[in-house]
Design an enzyme around this catalytic site. Structure first.
Site: not given
Length: 247
Positions: A2, A108
């Site tokens: 992340c 992402e």
């Protein structure tokens, strides 16, 4: 992993929603962001000194208490759930200094189709990943306290990541650990020494609750930080002028 997320609500909204005491003196340079990037201060909830919950700002990128300080070779923005209890950089914080980072979602990047040769020169496609009902989420984190020889101490944090659920796996093989509000007390309590129970919390969030939408590659650059980053791309949208930032 992340590497970017969204945290744009007013701190008082987070504090009220999660029954935390706002630490106005601890916010520092924090400001709302649609493109929160490493090394910036992020809002986090942790155990307060009075036994309640405290909302404050922590530097994103953990600095172990025993280290010489921030090291650009090791960003430490993420801690793998599988090794968080054993890796020297994280195990002390996992035992005693756990936190939660409120957010509206995270980004992402999906690699282009094909093998390495076919992917060469082709940019990755960013996705904004969020709950279908657009409710805020709580990212599991760890925090640390590091004091330099000269200057003020630095409070820093990392986000715990795990295997992606089926809603995210087609984009990336990892995702942050997202905890339910019902797990807040167990996760934040520094006296909770049940490492097996804590480790059991570090699992992928249920896939059926999540949505993922392709967004502009403008998000690749931390310099771009506006609500337009969350807009879903329509078929045929031209991204030629968007910043790639090496992705």
């Amino acid at each position: 992993m992340c590497g970017r997320f969204v945290q744009h609500a007013d701190p008082e909204i987070y504090a009220s929603r999660y029954s935390a005491e706002l630490d106005p003196d601890g916010l520092g340079d924090w400001h709302p962001s649609y493109n929160m990037a490493p090394t910036r201060p992020v809002l986090a909830i942790r155990a307060g000194r009075d036994g309640g919950r405290e909302l404050t700002a922590l530097r994103w990128g953990l600095i172990p208490s025993w280290s010489k300080g921030p090291d650009s070779r090791y960003s430490m923005i993420n801690a793998r759930a599988e090794t968080v209890a054993s890796k020297p950089a994280y195990r002390s914080a996992f035992k005693r200094r756990r936190c939660l980072i409120p957010a509206e979602g995270f980004y992402e990047w999906q690699a282009p189709a094909g093998d390495a040769q076919q992917q060469k020169g082709k940019p990755k496609q960013p996705f904004f990943i969020h709950l279908k009902d657009k409710a805020p989420i709580l990212l599991a984190g760890l925090w640390e306290y590091w004091r330099p020889e000269d200057g003020d101490p630095v409070h820093s944090c990392t986000i715990v990541v795990t295997d992606a659920n089926s809603a995210v796996a087609g984009i990336h093989d990892r995702m942050p650990v997202v905890l339910d509000a019902s797990a807040m007390d167990a996760w934040l309590d520094p006296q909770n020494a049940d490492t097996d129970a804590l480790q059991a919390l570090l699992r992928p969030a249920p896939a059926e609750d999540w949505a993922a939408q392709p967004v502009s590659r403008r998000v690749n650059s931390p310099a771009n930080d506006d609500a337009g980053l969350l807009a879903a791309l329509e078929a045929g949208d031209n991204q030629a002028g968007d910043q790639a930032d090496g992705r």
